[in-house]
Every structure is written in C-alpha cells, then in structure tokens.
Design an enzyme around this catalytic site. Structure first.
Site, PDB file in Angstrom:
ATOM      1  N   HIS A 176       5.767  -3.093 -10.644  1.00 21.43           N
ATOM      2  CA  HIS A 176       4.634  -2.706  -9.801  1.00 21.43           C
ATOM      3  C   HIS A 176       3.362  -3.329 -10.386  1.00 21.43           C
ATOM      4  O   HIS A 176       3.217  -3.423 -11.613  1.00 21.43           O
ATOM      5  CB  HIS A 176       4.501  -1.180  -9.771  1.00 21.43           C
ATOM      6  CG  HIS A 176       3.563  -0.705  -8.713  1.00 21.43           C
ATOM      7  ND1 HIS A 176       2.216  -0.547  -8.932  1.00 21.43           N
ATOM      8  CD2 HIS A 176       3.778  -0.377  -7.410  1.00 21.43           C
ATOM      9  CE1 HIS A 176       1.640  -0.130  -7.818  1.00 21.43           C
ATOM     10  NE2 HIS A 176       2.564  -0.020  -6.877  1.00 21.43           N
ATOM     11  N   CYS A 207       9.665  -1.044  -9.979  1.00 18.53           N
ATOM     12  CA  CYS A 207       8.308  -0.483 -10.028  1.00 18.53           C
ATOM     13  C   CYS A 207       7.898  -0.271 -11.490  1.00 18.53           C
ATOM     14  O   CYS A 207       8.112  -1.124 -12.339  1.00 18.53           O
ATOM     15  CB  CYS A 207       8.286   0.806  -9.209  1.00 18.53           C
ATOM     16  SG  CYS A 207       6.655   1.467  -8.815  1.00 18.53           S
ATOM     17  N   GLU A 220      12.482   4.747  -4.107  1.00 13.17           N
ATOM     18  CA  GLU A 220      13.192   3.865  -5.039  1.00 13.17           C
ATOM     19  C   GLU A 220      14.503   4.493  -5.510  1.00 13.17           C
ATOM     20  O   GLU A 220      15.486   3.788  -5.726  1.00 13.17           O
ATOM     21  CB  GLU A 220      12.286   3.529  -6.222  1.00 13.17           C
ATOM     22  CG  GLU A 220      11.089   2.689  -5.803  1.00 13.17           C
ATOM     23  CD  GLU A 220       9.953   2.678  -6.794  1.00 13.17           C
ATOM     24  OE1 GLU A 220       8.892   2.143  -6.450  1.00 13.17           O
ATOM     25  OE2 GLU A 220      10.120   3.206  -7.917  1.00 13.17           O
TER      26      GLU A 220
END
Length: 200
Positions: free
Chosen positions: A135, A116, A16
């Site tokens: 997430h 996330c 990420e």
C-alpha cells in the site's frame, strides 16, 4: 489438494482477507484462517474456541483457529498469507513467530503472500532485497530495503505482494495460478464475471 493458512487480526482489512480466502476456496484450495492476538493480549486458552476478528471497517469475522506456530508450518500448508489493514498488519508483522514462519516458508520453497500493509512483514522478517509492492501508505518504510514496484501484483520467487483492497482479486487469482495453474485461474475467474478489459 493445495492448502493455505490465512492470518487475521483485529484491524485486518476485510476485503483483502475475504476475497483471498473466497477465491482460493473456489480453486479447490483448502483454507484455514488463524487469529493472531496483539502482543499485549492475554494468552489464549488452547482449548477455547477462536475469537472473531474485528476488521478495519468493523466487520466481525469468525476465525477457524488461534494462530499456533507449531501447527502453522510449511509441512502443513503450501501458502502463508498476510493481509493488510494498518492495525492488523502491525499486529501480524510484529509477531516474532510470524516473522520466523515467513522465513521458513520461503526457505522450504512454499509460497508467502502479503498484501497492502501486510508487506511490512517482509521487512520485519528480515527478507533480502528483492522486488516487492505494498500500500502507498507504507512505501517509504519499504522502498530503501526492497526493489519497490507500483505494479498491482509482484511475484519474486515464492514471495507474492500486492497493493491494497482494489488489487485483492488479481492478488488472489495470481495465488490460484501459482498453486493450481493458469487453467484453474481462468476457470475460477470466468464465473466471477469481471468487466471486459480488467485484470482477470
């Protein structure tokens, strides 16, 4: 030239961070990484070089600078990015000055990206109810306070959220499009050679 400040801490999800940083650089965005120390860490010496962050899978990433709130403002950058990774996201999202800057960036009509578990910063920063994703592991902590979505990328005004390592490319390309336009997104995505039918 647009500019971005991308936060990183011990425990940040490597994909990420690196995919977002790399993709933005390909679009001509000037990127700076800033290391956020855990709350119980000793105060850093401003003259000392920034440390490497140890990612969620053990990768060591050398950062550009320490996170220093007074030089991390929307006057300096067009985009403020918070990656995920459970431990890293907790460190970043719980930092009071990060929370303050999230609010200031949005107030100043600058972009904030969260991916996330990094989306927890929307809650810790006290953002108003709006569309958001994260997430699945932190969905239960967000779905009552936001209009929760399971789309890969959700754009709500200047706030851009995404789901996890597998959505890092569409997240980063969306940021490119918002900062630099659709043509630049296509220009960046083309040489990456995504398989036919994917998101690019």
């Amino acid at each position: 030239m647009p500019s971005a400040l991308i936060l990183i801490a011990d425990g940040t999800e490597e994909m990420e961070f690196t995919i977002t940083y790399d993709t933005l650089v390909r679009a001509g965005v000037s990127c700076t990484s800033a290391f956020v120390s855990a709350a119980d860490a000793a105060p850093h010496n401003k003259k000392s070089p920034p440390p490497y962050a140890i990612g969620s899978r053990g990768m060591k990433i050398l950062t550009d600078q320490h996170f220093t709130p007074h030089v991390s403002t929307p006057e300096e950058y067009d985009l403020f990015v918070i990656p995920g990774g459970a431990k890293g996201a907790e460190t970043i999202a719980s930092h009071p000055r990060v929370q303050y800057l999230v609010r200031v960036y949005l107030q100043e009509k600058k972009f904030v990206g969260m991916i996330c578990a990094g989306s927890m910063a929307a809650k810790t920063s006290g953002l108003p109810k709006q569309p958001l994703t994260s997430h699945p592991s932190v969905k239960s902590e967000l779905e009552n306070d936001f209009e929760y979505s399971e789309e890969p990328v959700v754009v709500s005004g200047k706030l851009v959220t995404s789901r996890g390592p597998g959505t890092a490319f569409p997240f980063a390309l969306t940021l490119v499009e918002l900062l630099c336009g659709k043509e630049k997104r296509a220009e960046v995505a083309g040489p990456m050679v995504f398989p036919p039918g994917t998101f690019a």
